[in-house]
Scaffold this motif. Structure first.
Motif: not given
Length: 333
Positions: A66-67, A82-83, A93-96, A102-108
């Motif tokens: 969920p957002p 957020i992993v 992952v919203t503008r907030a 926040l640090l953000v990672s993606s498994a793209a």
């Protein structure tokens, strides 16, 4: 195992968690993080996840998370990262989150591999007319004069067009290098040399025997493949779409395919799914698949492992290897 184990919370659909966080992945995740692998936040307002959300330093997310809104962040005062064990982070992952830092990672990157493999197989099969000749063989149930039927068929010196120098598009280019194929790429944002000619989009449509779509879904890319560009394609050329359905004008493509002039391999559609009466289900020059190019089955472990690797880096105080920056999202999937 790391000495420091950050508190984490799984956030995705329970069905995805049941497929993703299993076996060795589950063992690695619980060794790296202080996490209850049986507690899954499918709804951040669920009282059952409130305590874990309040204590969480990291969200381990995947499909159908969920957002993460400002209200969610208010309930997660310790959240720092957020992993994402999936591809795009745009859906949750919203503008907030960016405003919070926040640090953000993606498994793209991990999800790109099966999509690129599917595309490679589609290109090679398309030029060999495998599906068409297999169907003819099945219908006749007798020997075929394959040499008489195969004029103009084959992969040698065929021209392949890649729309979008995305992570997947670049991987497809790499996978095509061992073959005797000529590869072109079209991408208005490309500034580096990928070792293949960089051409305009209209030129690519005119020159290629197979065109594969790997651009992101953005307002400016909606119906990027429209009637005018489809009309530029050579008779007998193939369009492959494993990106997003909205990049292709379905009505215009259906008209071309119904005429029999073009071929297509379509893994994503607009709408999704297509209506039951769509002719694309039955046309012999179309391979229509239900969004299977991405990670499925055992391939999910590659995504989950990459996300755990990122969690290890976080626990060690290292930057993410596959970090996502807010500025990238304007031109990425």
């Amino acid at each position: 195992m790391t000495e420091y184990r950050p508190k984490a919370l799984l956030a995705m659909s329970p069905q995805i968690a049941g497929r993703l966080v299993t076996g060795p992945v589950r063992d690695r995740l619980t060794a790296v993080a202080d996490v209850d692998p049986d507690l899954v936040a499918a709804d951040f307002a669920d009282p059952a996840v409130a305590a874990a959300l309040a204590a969480a330093e990291v969200l381990y997310t995947s499909w159908y998370c969920p957002p993460v809104t400002a209200e969610v962040l208010a309930a997660a005062p310790r959240l720092k990262a957020i992993v994402h064990a999936a591809g795009s982070v745009k859906h949750h992952v919203t503008r907030a989150c960016w405003e919070r830092g926040l640090l953000v990672s993606s498994a793209a990157a991990a999800n790109a591999e099966p999509v690129a493999e599917y595309t490679l197989a589609s290109i090679l099969f398309a030029n060999k007319r495998v599906l068409e000749l297999a169907a003819l063989y099945r219908d006749r149930r007798a020997p075929l004069d394959v040499y008489g039927l195969s004029s103009g068929i084959g992969n040698y010196r065929r021209t392949i067009g890649i729309i979008g120098a995305s992570r997947i598009g670049r991987r497809v280019i790499e996978l095509l290098r061992p073959f005797d194929l000529d590869v072109l790429v079209a991408d208005p944002y490309l500034t580096e040399d990928l070792g293949v000619p960089h051409v305009g989009l209209d030129e690519l449509f005119e020159r290629c025997d197979v065109i594969s779509v790997h651009a992101p879904a953005l307002p400016e890319t909606e119906h990027l493949v429209d009637a005018a560009r489809l009309a530029r394609m050579r008779d007998g050329a193939t369009l492959i779409n494993t990106a997003r359905g909205a990049l292709v004008d379905t009505g215009a493509l259906t008209a071309e395919l119904t005429s029999g002039r073009l071929y297509a391999v379509i893994d994503v559609t607009e709408p999704d799914p297509l209506p039951p009466d769509s002719p694309l289900y039955d046309l012999p020059n179309v391979l229509l698949t239900p969004h299977i190019a991405g990670s499925l089955g055992g391939e999910l472990a590659r995504i989950a492992d990459l996300a755990v690797d990122e969690l290890v880096r976080y626990a060690k105080g290292l930057p993410f290897e596959y970090g996502v920056a807010a500025a990238e999202l304007a031109t990425s999937a």
